[in-house]
Scaffold this active site. Structure first.
Site, PDB file in Angstrom:
ATOM      1  N   TYR A   1      22.734  34.578  25.373  1.00  0.00           N
ATOM      2  CA  TYR A   1      22.530  34.029  26.721  1.00  0.00           C
ATOM      3  C   TYR A   1      23.858  33.628  27.352  1.00  0.00           C
ATOM      4  CZ  TYR A   1      23.225  29.368  24.737  1.00  0.00           C
ATOM      5  OH  TYR A   1      23.768  28.271  24.113  1.00  0.00           O
TER       6      TYR A   1
ATOM      7  N   HIS B   1      39.041  19.125  38.161  1.00  0.00           N
ATOM      8  CA  HIS B   1      37.856  18.296  37.959  1.00  0.00           C
ATOM      9  C   HIS B   1      36.909  18.419  39.156  1.00  0.00           C
ATOM     10  CE1 HIS B   1      35.601  14.459  38.224  1.00  0.00           C
ATOM     11  NE2 HIS B   1      35.425  14.702  36.946  1.00  0.00           N
TER      12      HIS B   1
ATOM     13  N   CYS C   1      28.914  28.710  27.665  1.00  0.00           N
ATOM     14  CA  CYS C   1      28.606  27.661  28.631  1.00  0.00           C
ATOM     15  C   CYS C   1      29.826  27.271  29.438  1.00  0.00           C
ATOM     16  CB  CYS C   1      27.998  26.449  27.938  1.00  0.00           C
ATOM     17  SG  CYS C   1      29.132  25.641  26.791  1.00  0.00           S
TER      18      CYS C   1
ATOM     19  N   ARG D   1      46.705  63.689  56.568  1.00  0.00           N
ATOM     20  CA  ARG D   1      46.367  62.354  56.034  1.00  0.00           C
ATOM     21  C   ARG D   1      46.425  62.356  54.510  1.00  0.00           C
ATOM     22  NH1 ARG D   1      42.085  62.978  60.115  1.00  0.00           N
ATOM     23  NH2 ARG D   1      42.087  61.180  61.532  1.00  0.00           N
TER      24      ARG D   1
ATOM     25  N   SER E   1      28.091  28.230  21.004  1.00  0.00           N
ATOM     26  CA  SER E   1      28.203  28.359  22.454  1.00  0.00           C
ATOM     27  C   SER E   1      29.679  28.398  22.792  1.00  0.00           C
ATOM     28  CB  SER E   1      27.511  27.185  23.145  1.00  0.00           C
ATOM     29  OG  SER E   1      27.627  27.332  24.541  1.00  0.00           O
TER      30      SER E   1
ATOM     31  N   MET F   1      49.480  54.545  53.552  1.00  0.00           N
ATOM     32  CA  MET F   1      50.215  55.478  54.402  1.00  0.00           C
ATOM     33  C   MET F   1      49.453  55.717  55.680  1.00  0.00           C
ATOM     34  SD  MET F   1      51.824  59.160  53.969  1.00  0.00           S
ATOM     35  CE  MET F   1      51.827  60.153  55.472  1.00  0.00           C
TER      36      MET F   1
ATOM     37  N   LYS G   1      38.497  61.022  50.599  1.00  0.00           N
ATOM     38  CA  LYS G   1      38.317  61.591  51.923  1.00  0.00           C
ATOM     39  C   LYS G   1      38.058  63.087  51.847  1.00  0.00           C
ATOM     40  CE  LYS G   1      41.037  60.221  55.436  1.00  0.00           C
ATOM     41  NZ  LYS G   1      40.186  59.869  56.601  1.00  0.00           N
TER      42      LYS G   1
ATOM     43  N   GLY H   1      46.217  51.119  53.942  1.00  0.00           N
ATOM     44  CA  GLY H   1      47.555  50.774  54.389  1.00  0.00           C
ATOM     45  C   GLY H   1      48.657  51.411  53.576  1.00  0.00           C
TER      46      GLY H   1
ATOM     47  N   ARG I   1      31.493  57.491  54.260  1.00  0.00           N
ATOM     48  CA  ARG I   1      31.674  56.725  53.021  1.00  0.00           C
ATOM     49  C   ARG I   1      30.594  55.647  52.962  1.00  0.00           C
ATOM     50  NH1 ARG I   1      37.271  53.789  54.975  1.00  0.00           N
ATOM     51  NH2 ARG I   1      36.361  52.819  56.807  1.00  0.00           N
TER      52      ARG I   1
END
Lengths: 889, 889
Positions: B856, B461, B836, B101, B769, B112, B31, B110, B345
């Site tokens: 890959y 599954h 994979c 702040r 793999s 403060m 800020k 949240g 922001r």
């Protein structure tokens, strides 16, 4: 490999001088090196020569032709043998016969047979007959030679020769080869020759030089024979070694009453007693001893029959033992009063003999203490630590299972843990027979003399628990079919009823009908002496895995220096306790669980009081609750109904709980510290019990060194979270008692992840203990309970060198352990590290633990002496690289 | 930390000049840096100053006292603010009020609350009233200040203030705070002051300097408040950072019709359209917008009401967007016609907007293409690839499960796979609802629009298969109780019957009653443009996990460059095939198995024909049979009986087979290559099918690149043994067809041991793999099917940073992967390595795969675009170390 012309391929031995010696086993093979060494020692050995393993390797390199110069060297050395024996190879008057044998660096039994009597043909046969005046002897020797040469060198099936011999015996109406007379044997020779002609298209080779060439090549070729390849694969023998070939003048023990043959040991191989020990047969050949047709005589029989040869033999054995500094196994032949030595090697012996020989030889200054320690096979000690079946008794073995936990046990058959406990209460001896055991059977297993299961491997529940208890167990005996409702089991057609006696041999896996006589072990003075040297030598500490005061006491008796694993869950399976445990599990909230745990607290505390007292002054590592909760609930509908009535809860609720706790892969489930994190009240109770017990003993001046161990940690935050709780409860308790107990907090390393992040974990852990059972399971992805379908196949087929649950898989699991040790000590240099898996009692694993720098191993109480010895050997084997043990090994 | 006297603790901003700037986020917090940057850009920002995070750290170091010199600097800067605002702090005539702040480096929502209106007391209140001529405004501001200061700084429970306010409203018979008049608010102020006195024993502090001191300390202290500590733990924010404190002159949007407040975005956050977009309220404060009492107006409303401020706002937003080169989220207040910016922001946006903004900004040359690629969150793309529920529709959510597979689905409820298939045959849309799914349900899952399960986690599954199919799935919805026999399920009191419509939102886990309206995704042109840049940037190839020709086609459509995992077992669950599969399992010997396998061969071949055709020219990795055989047998007694009749085998035999195949830990059992080694005929059939299909296509000039993959290898000898068989069958087949197919043989690395001995394995494997699902299970010792009892707790409590089945655990599993890659390439430098597991579609995991040098990644077809984008970002994030993205992020 271009070799200079003068390269030496062949090493002569004879007449007191040999080109080789004992240290040249790599080049000459075990047998060749032994023959050379004996020759050099002036011991009578029939002359001969050894073709080197290098020659074998070169033979294959140059596409199965003899290396350049080799044949010429063979011929030259053959001439020397002729001169030494005063006979001629192929000579019609005084024909020299030779044996041709393989001999690799390592003993490879059954890899290849021997060809004897090489050099015989129609001409030399007559020379032998004339010289011995014994035509039957001559034809017998000839037919043996054709049979051996035909099968081994020419590749004709051995059975074909045997069939012809059988036919001849049938024709003559006799039963034994020895009953065939000269004519019959002459006919057999003719039959064999015809067979060779028919099979090879050529007559049996008559030229002795051709015979020799072919036999040498056959021995070389046998290196790549199917049997040899398989044997090498199974025993990790490199293909590159090659085999040596020994060609040696034949001598005959069957040339009359002043001839004979025998085997001898320089000390008694059963007891280790320092006396010459052996057996012999007069007028006989080695084969006859093996065939068992005639009963051999004690070696002393030679004293009268052939006194000079006997005196010579005594001189020889003493010379050899003094030279090799070990108990030796000797083979000899006496030909017409003259002694010839044919083989010398280190003799096999029982555990008791090994210990006695080693300690006595050390006292005799034949060897030093370090060598004595290395002379005893730790695994063999197991024989001494358990009751054994009297080997002289005749017993009826009905089946064979896995030798899951050694020793022997006799008792009446029972089928339930309750029956076992009832019987034990009446001081009856029982054998608990089950399809498989579960943790609920612990009480019954403890009450029984031995356990027999139809299913499960070497690391099944029954096996692991039994070994921990030092109790005899035969597991996975698939021939056994248990019919609990009928109160009987069947095994290979026999029905055994409840109450019938059986005997188990846990060292061999034998299941025996009736009561076999048992012998109780006693640990000899030699054993105590040796273990004293062992303890001065080893660096590794040896602890025991013990869950009860009784186990702790046994362990201490065997020399345990603390407890490396005290499993707290086994304590919960007691009838009274499991009820409170189940209440805890069935509770719906923290309050309910705490109420149930409050009932367990005093029981658990009393366990710890007992164990701490037995281990006063020594560290005790206590593992907090590890197994998944469903292990504590019954599983059959019937048992559930019983429990519901018993506990006054609706069956439906119990069923639902059981279902909700069911796991697909319990091994990888909600257990270990995962329980402690989600239900912290459990660990809280356990820690309170530990510290209340410790404080109460401290008030009585008993020194307690608790080490609290958290199981199944994968992430350091699991440990740090539990540690917070633990420290809080420990300090509350100590403050309450006004006592200060020195304690440490550590963790099992039993998951691959824990080993990988050991540096992080060591920031919170004061000690590590490798749980190599689970670490092996997870590293391999291999459930030990389910491995039966493929793991035996893997080991039998050389896919895995050994069962990784028996010996640490050093390449895989071992790498993780090493990583764990190194990373752990990188952030906490003084980290204490041990092992508490089953491997802690396996000698090769103990050596590995020594090498990677562990502080201690922990094993079942009955394996403590084994681990102590293995730990000492590890020091010796690793301190001066490879120590030179006697070279004949 | 000894600091020089002149150390700068406080950074002023105001009147177009700030001591700080955007780049100083570490020191000034997000800020503070934003306010400084805007000030420097000449944008109107109320003057103020930022106390640095360093000051916070030092404050704690010196035991909660202000660092030396800090207060003096605060006072000096406060003077500057007074000058800038032409007001005095505590001045009775023109009192300066400030806000206080917190502002850490990272946004900590949240952590403060804000203290507004600081500086008010009895005296300055009167000044405000006089200056504004609005007594109600004055008392309202004062009571808000006392409430905020009282709760946040003095630690009085917020509820106590709220209760008094509620009492006052009840007393006056009104509902909203805004309905309280001046008198009432004056009374509230008195009540609040009395409350403070009663709670703290002291009157409300009247000295503005004391107020400021206490407020700054309270903000510092909040860094160690419970909420902040927890938030930091969960988000891995180091404790050492500390928070900055922003003190800023108050401005008021509620001072009449030329005042107002609002929030705006520099582009449309929903569509990405390049237009100024926002909402405002006139004569209001920020809090009023949040409270939702009045409906905000579109930002354009300002054009008429306060034209000059509106023009100024347009100028400001353009300046800021051009400066920050990103779409921004702005907060502003207009006080009596004058614009003040309070926050800037980077703005949150939808996936569609992100893509459009990124590509358009690149075309506008505001950013380069690399930055554009980094601007889109790969995970967000998922929104675009599946049907979605129309967010404007009102729906009735009855339960929430796990968002197991994204997208949405509407259909009639069915409870069995068969019903689902029947319905699909009639083109009906159904949702398959099951307690949990098993491999036998595959056909039904494929036929259904979506799947709902009561049990199982993100990697159950159902979840894994559904994601593979790109099919919506809500899993583990424990509120759902399925009663299949009754043909209904209950969920939170509602009963849903077979045939009733439900809707699933697989992206959120919502279970919705009835038919919710769906929106089909369409991939925009911007998407195609961006993906073009992505493909030019990435190094990693992206393949798909696909088991059917349909999946293969979808995957290719999404840009897959081959198949990284084709699971052959899913093919066996088809009704016709499973029969042959079961015959194979039930066969007693090799012959019987081969007969059954011969029936499977043509079916399996036809699958491969289809898949190879779809993937013509691209590599297809086929994994040979992996799951344990018992998965193919039914498990209930009833199903077994049916099967026995069906197959004409005795029920007893079937039961025995089922029992013998039962495993305690199937995950670690007789599966993968362990099956292929013990029953080689299975793999033989599969390899024959692969090469027959490949040869037949080769005859038709279709280019096929098969890669045969062996699962669950732990030891190189497993691989070498199977490889022998495989090469033999492949060559036999190719010879038979007279074709030559270029193929490779490789292995999964899915066990810790395989990674550890990867150097050995790579001698035999042409590719690796990583099967990270199983590798995670074994490395952690964690069954994904059983983890539900503790894994969510672990993640919620920060014991594990993320679910390791979603994002690769880089520290543990990742270390093993890295070891695997390095060791593998040490013996085979050109080794191709991929992944994979499910992780292949997770952006953080893709980046990790890039970093450790994989070739890959392979993921479910629907995640291919996500993986492509993540792969490109991985290049950019790792090429120039950290690229500078806009600093407000």
């Amino acid at each position: 490999m271009v070799r200079a012309k003068a390269h030496k391929w062949v090493y002569y031995f004879g007449d007191g001088r040999a080109a080789g010696k004992a240290g040249m086993k790599d080049l000459l093979g075990g047998k060749g090196a032994g023959l050379a060494e004996m020759t050099n020692l002036g011991i009578p050995v029939p002359a001969g020569f050894t073709i080197t393993t290098e020659a074998c390797v070169e033979y294959f390199r140059v596409k199965k032709t003899f290396p350049k110069g080799m044949w010429e060297q063979v011929l030259a050395d053959l001439r020397k043998v002729e001169r030494s024996m005063k006979m001629g190879f192929g000579d019609a008057e005084a024909p020299l016969l030779v044996s041709v044998r393989s001999g690799a660096k390592a003993s490879m039994p059954g890899m290849m047979d021997t060809v004897l009597n090489l050099g015989l043909n129609e001409r030399t046969l007559q020379g032998i007959i004339k010289k011995t005046g014994n035509a039957r002897f001559g034809y017998d020797a000839y037919r043996r030679f054709i049979g051996m040469f035909g099968s081994i060198v020419l590749g004709i099936k051995r059975e074909k020769f045997e069939r012809q011999l059988e036919n001849k015996k049938a024709e003559r109406g006799v039963h034994h080869d020895t009953e065939l007379d000269e004519d019959a044997l002459k006919a057999v020779v003719a039959d064999f020759q015809a067979l060779v002609k028919a099979e090879t298209g050529k007559p049996f080779p008559q030229d002795p030089m051709e015979q020799l060439t072919l036999a040498i090549k056959a021995v070389f070729d046998s290196w790549y024979g199917a049997r040899a390849v398989t044997y090498r694969k199974l025993n990790n023998i490199p293909e590159t070694w090659g085999t040596a070939v020994n060609v040696q003048a034949m001598v005959f023990g069957n040339m009359g009453e002043t001839s004979g043959t025998g085997v001898a040991f320089t000390r008694d191989p059963s007891t280790g007693e320092r006396r010459f020990f052996g057996e012999c047969l007069l007028n006989a050949q080695g084969e006859d001893v093996v065939a068992g047709i005639r009963t051999p005589l004690p070696i002393e029989a030679l004293r009268e029959k052939v006194p000079s040869a006997y005196r010579e033999l005594l001189r020889v054995y003493k010379t050899l033992e003094r030279h090799y500094r070990d108990m030796l196994d000797l083979e000899f032949t006496i030909q017409e009063g003259k002694l010839y030595m044919l083989q010398t090697r280190v003799g096999k012996r029982t555990a008791a003999a090994a210990i006695r020989i080693a300690t006595e030889m050390a006292k005799e200054k034949l060897i030093d203490r370090e060598t004595a320690i290395l002379r005893v096979d730790p695994e063999q000690l197991d024989q001494l630590l358990h009751p054994m079946i009297d080997q002289s008794a005749k017993v009826r073995i009905v089946a064979k299972g896995l030798p899951a936990s050694p020793g022997a046990a006799v008792g009446k058959v029972v089928f339930t843990a309750e029956d076992a406990e009832r019987a034990a209460a009446k001081d009856e001896h029982v054998i608990l027979v089950r399809t498989e055991t579960s943790p609920e059977d612990i009480g019954g297993m403890n009450a029984a003399q031995g356990i027999l299961t139809a299913r499960g491997g070497m690391t099944s529940h029954a096996a692991v628990v039994a070994r921990g208890m030092g109790k005899c167990c035969v597991a996975g005996c698939s021939a056994v079919h248990v019919d609990e409702s009928a109160g009987a089991f069947t095994v290979n057609g026999v029905t055994v009823r409840q109450g019938d006696f059986i005997t188990l041999n846990g060292s061999t896996g034998d299941v025996i009908l009736g009561e076999a006589p048992l012998i109780q072990p006693k640990l000899s003075k030699d054993f105590q002496v040796l273990m004293g040297w062992v303890d001065q030598t080893r660096r590794l500490r040896v602890r025991a895995n013990a869950d009860t005061p009784h186990d702790a006491k046994v362990a201490r008796g065997f020399g345990a220096e603390g407890i490396g694993l005290c499993r707290t869950e086994h304590m919960f399976f007691d009838v009274e306790r499991i009820r409170a445990m189940r209440e805890m599990i069935l509770a719906d909230d923290v309050d309910g669980r705490q109420r149930a745990l409050a009932k367990l607290l005093p029981m658990q505390k009393s366990d710890f009081l007992g164990i701490f007292r037995e281990m006063a002054g020594l560290p005790v590592t206590i593992r907090l609750l590890d197994p998944p909760l469903h292990e504590f609930l019954p599983h059959t509908e019937e048992e559930l109904a019983g429990l519901a009535t018993d506990m006054g809860v609706p069956l439906e609720a119990l069923r639902a709980k059981n279902k909700s706790l069911h796991e697909f892969n319990p091994m990888l489930g909600w257990r270990g510290c995962r329980l402690g994190i989600t239900y912290p009240e459990i660990y809280e109770m356990q820690v309170r019990a530990i510290f209340e017990a410790a404080c109460e003993l401290a008030q009585r001046k008993v020194k307690v060194l608790p080490e609290v161990m958290i199981p199944l940690v994968a992430h350091v935050k699991e440990l740090s979270r539990i540690k917070e709780l633990l420290i809080r409860v420990a300090h509350e308790t100590m403050t309450r008692y006004g006592k200060k107990i020195a304690y440490t907090i550590g963790t099992m390393i039993e998951l691959p992840r824990a080993a990988i992040v050991a540096d992080e974990i060591a920031k919170e852990a004061e000690f590590f203990s490798f749980g190599t059972n689970d670490l092996t399971q997870t590293t391999f992805g291999l459930s030990r309970d389910d491995a039966g379908k493929f793991l035996p196949f893997y080991v039998d087929n050389g896919i895995l060198p050994r069962d990784p649950f028996v010996a640490i898989d050093q390449e895989g699991v071992g790498s993780l352990m090493q990583m764990g040790v190194e990373k752990g000590r990188s952030t906490r240099p003084k980290l204490k590290v041990g092992i508490c898996g089953e491997h802690g009692g396996d000698p090769s694993s103990v050596e590995f633990c020594h090498r990677i720098g562990l502080d201690y191993v922990s094993c079942s109480p009955y394996r403590v002496p084994i681990a102590r010895l293995a730990a000492a050997q590890a020091v010796l084997k690793n301190s001066k690289k490879k120590r030179t043990v006697s070279d004949t090994r």
